[in-house]
Design a protein around this motif. Structure first.
Motif, PDB file in Angstrom:
ATOM      1  N   UNK A  84      48.168  27.349  24.963  1.00  0.00           N
ATOM      2  CA  UNK A  84      47.005  27.418  25.998  1.00  0.00           C
ATOM      3  C   UNK A  84      47.129  26.879  27.555  1.00  0.00           C
ATOM      4  N   UNK A  85      47.770  26.096  27.508  1.00  0.00           N
ATOM      5  CA  UNK A  85      47.886  25.573  28.788  1.00  0.00           C
ATOM      6  C   UNK A  85      49.024  26.124  29.969  1.00  0.00           C
ATOM      7  N   UNK A  86      49.874  26.816  29.542  1.00  0.00           N
ATOM      8  CA  UNK A  86      50.451  28.057  29.689  1.00  0.00           C
ATOM      9  C   UNK A  86      49.783  29.337  30.350  1.00  0.00           C
ATOM     10  N   UNK A  87      48.330  29.329  30.173  1.00  0.00           N
ATOM     11  CA  UNK A  87      47.602  30.809  29.692  1.00  0.00           C
ATOM     12  C   UNK A  87      46.330  30.106  30.281  1.00  0.00           C
ATOM     13  N   UNK A  92      44.100  30.956  35.703  1.00  0.00           N
ATOM     14  CA  UNK A  92      43.716  30.086  37.526  1.00  0.00           C
ATOM     15  C   UNK A  92      44.611  30.854  38.431  1.00  0.00           C
ATOM     16  N   UNK A  93      45.721  31.086  38.276  1.00  0.00           N
ATOM     17  CA  UNK A  93      46.204  31.913  39.073  1.00  0.00           C
ATOM     18  C   UNK A  93      46.354  33.140  39.840  1.00  0.00           C
ATOM     19  N   UNK A  94      45.693  33.510  38.664  1.00  0.00           N
ATOM     20  CA  UNK A  94      45.008  35.144  38.839  1.00  0.00           C
ATOM     21  C   UNK A  94      43.671  35.175  39.850  1.00  0.00           C
ATOM     22  N   UNK A  95      42.378  33.909  39.249  1.00  0.00           N
ATOM     23  CA  UNK A  95      41.390  33.958  39.464  1.00  0.00           C
ATOM     24  C   UNK A  95      41.518  34.104  41.739  1.00  0.00           C
ATOM     25  N   UNK A  96      42.725  33.053  41.058  1.00  0.00           N
ATOM     26  CA  UNK A  96      43.145  32.114  43.199  1.00  0.00           C
ATOM     27  C   UNK A  96      43.341  33.968  43.552  1.00  0.00           C
ATOM     28  N   UNK A  97      44.586  34.558  43.117  1.00  0.00           N
ATOM     29  CA  UNK A  97      45.137  35.509  43.883  1.00  0.00           C
ATOM     30  C   UNK A  97      44.305  36.935  44.393  1.00  0.00           C
TER      31      UNK A  97
END
Length: 597
Positions: A84-87, A92-97
């Motif tokens: 869950x933490x990794x997802x 969050x990384x995808x949103x920032x990208x």
């Protein structure tokens, strides 16, 4: 540049395997460490011992690290929580990208456009320092409000840097309808103005008038001149247009406003237009010298044989002007009638009693005096319909009178107004056709008079001031704001050339028996081609400042600011009041139907 070594086609499969392996590692490595950490935390909470650092074992064989833990504890601590933490981190990384990609596509990093360091004179530190030097009242102020440093134009796109024009700049904004010219430029400027404000407009409901009226009323008195009842405003003021017509030059300027409001710049020089304007100026001079209302001019135009204006001009020593007027009156009847009819058409709006009431003395109604206004914190709203003829001439004459009074006050005050006068000439080509505005632009900024002339297109300005006049206005403006909706291909190409070119790397590949070589060369390309300027998204604008590179801005509409709710509520109340006044005005009364039976 030396040729690159030719790539081998046989390596494509290895590249795919390598990328797949790196992708697996990118998931397994952080997941295994999370499994070890979360498993230990869960084990500690359930009473088990802390396991040694073995992330691989924690991920694949958690029962070996925590042999006393239950299956539920291992599933939760070493599987569910780490996954869950990794997802969550991945999402969050995808949103920032994605945000980065969106900003990039909207021009954040358009090569060649100005960065913050390129337009430093328009940034906060420079404008604050300039404001202190221009305004003596700010020299001892330790901390300046942003509103005291300049007029906000927007934020440098992709950043939080505010871009402001200083209080010695003069601006022209060319923005199509619904491109943010009112919500993102005019209204924020009015709300933050530190001194008196002048606004011309052809709209009331849902526009700068309703959005700013209540806010400006807290700063000073609000004056509304609404001769054609756009806002159905109560006649709470009157203004004497003949106050500045006691000299031949002043009378000529007043007549020139009626001429400009009636015909395009191309017709200003023909015989009938020039002669009609001359007669108007002579009659305006006579009425001003004898302290008569401007409506008396219409009576003299109706009866050319009336000698009253001739006698007035002679009595006040204007014998040459009287001789000119007499020559016109006693000339050939066909010529005289044509000249007088032309003059009548120019001033026809004064025949309307409702319009004339705004420019003739009224009992129990205060007189608006430009000289007092420019030293106050008041606001003046000048409203007129498009193509209002003589009515728009009165609007232009009043705006011109205010700016001339401000110039005179600046000269008396040592050279500049402090605080400055902000003049928002919205729809200037429709309701505020000041014929020599291009000439005025050359010195208004140095007097602390900050005009922002807003046009829908470059050609619209050419129609009013002629090609040479519009070019002069454009050249004299130290700040040029270009919004979305530029559909004139010639103007778009002109802007593209002004913004300039930049170097673009071009990669070329050649193949020979010895292999494949790649070379990179540079070529010049427009920073913003004409089609890109035409396609500027709403809410953005180009700014061209004297001596600086072109910058792309994100506009700051008033409804996105912290106090937007209060402003919106006040605007809604004023819009409802306009509607109520309109309904009341057009609701029939018993008097409209005659006496009751």
């Amino acid at each position: 540049m030396p040729p690159a070594s030719p790539p081998s086609r046989s390596t494509n499969g290895y590249d795919l395997v390598l990328r797949l392996g790196l992708g697996v590692l990118a998931v397994v490595v952080p997941l295994s460490h999370l499994a070890w950490l979360c498993g230990n935390l869960t084990a500690r909470l359930t009473g088990s011992a802390w396991a040694p650092y073995q992330p691989g074992t924690a991920l694949f064989h958690p029962d070996r690290l925590w042999p006393t833990a239950s299956d539920t504890t291992l599933l939760l601590g070493a599987r569910i929580v780490p996954a869950s933490l990794l997802m969550t981190i991945g999402a969050a990384g995808v949103v920032l990208w994605l945000r980065h990609r969106i900003r990039s596509r909207t021009g954040k990093k358009t090569p060649g456009l100005a960065k913050a360091r390129d337009i430093e004179p328009l940034m906060a530190q420079a404008t604050a320092a300039k404001a202190r030097s221009l305004r003596p009242t700010l020299k001892e102020t330790k901390r300046l409000d942003a509103r005291d440093t300049g007029v906000l134009l927007g934020n440098l796109q992709g950043t939080r840097h505010e871009v402001r024009m200083g209080f010695e700049d003069v601006a022209v904004a060319i923005m199509a309808p619904r491109s943010g010219k009112t919500t993102g430029l005019a209204i924020p400027a009015i709300l933050a103005a530190p001194g008196p404000v002048l606004l011309t407009s052809n709209k009331a409901g849902g526009d700068a008038y309703t959005a700013t009226l209540a806010a400006r009323a807290t700063a000073g008195r609000t004056w509304s001149m609404d001769p054609q009842q756009i806002a159905h405003a109560e006649r709470a003021m009157w203004w004497n247009p003949l106050a500045d017509a006691t000299t031949l030059d002043g009378a000529g300027r007043l007549a020139g406003h009626f001429l400009a409001a009636s015909v395009d710049a191309s017709a200003h020089g023909d015989f009938w237009s020039k002669a009609g304007s001359n007669v108007l100026s002579q009659l305006f001079l006579a009425a001003a010298l004898d302290q008569r209302p401007i409506t008396d001019v219409m009576q003299w135009l109706a009866f050319p044989a009336d000698r009253t204006p001739l006698d007035i001009l002679r009595d006040h020593g204007h014998t040459a002007v009287a001789a000119q007027l007499k020559g016109t009156v006693e000339g050939p009847p066909e010529t005289r009638d044509g000249i007088y009819e032309t003059a009548r058409q120019y001033a026809a709006a004064l025949l309307d009693n409702k319009i004339a009431a705004w420019v003739t003395p009224q009992q129990d109604v205060p007189e608006f005096t430009p000289a007092a206004f420019v030293t106050s914190n008041d606001s003046l709203y000048l409203l007129s319909k498009d193509g209002g003829g003589g009515a728009s001439a009165l609007i232009a004459a009043c705006a011109d009178s205010v700016m001339r009074a401000a110039t005179a006050q600046a000269e008396r005050a040592g050279g500049r107004l402090d605080p400055p006068l902000l003049a928002i000439l919205d729809e200037a080509a429709n309701v505020c056709k000041i014929s020599d505005l291009p000439d005025l632009y050359s010195h208004l900024g140095s007097r602390g008079i900050i005009p922002i002339t807003i046009l829908q297109s470059y050609r619209q300005g050419q129609k009013v001031w002629g090609e040479a006049g519009m070019d002069a206005l454009w050249s004299a403006a130290t700040i040029k704001v270009i919004g979305s909706g530029i559909d004139d291909p010639d103007f778009a190409d002109k802007l593209s050339r002004l913004i300039g070119d930049h170097d673009v790397p071009t990669t070329s590949t050649s193949r020979s028996e010895s292999g494949t070589s790649t070379s990179v060369s540079m070529r010049q390309e427009r920073i913003l081609p004409a089609d890109a300027i035409r396609a500027l998204p709403k809410g953005t604008a180009l700014v061209l400042a004297t001596g600086l590179r072109a910058a792309m801005l994100t506009l700051r509409p008033w409804y996105t600011e912290p106090d937007a709710d209060d402003l919106a509520a006040a605007s809604a109340r004023e819009s409802k009041a306009i509607t109520a006044r309109a309904i009341a005005k057009h609701t029939p009364t018993q008097a409209d139907f005659g006496p009751a039976a």
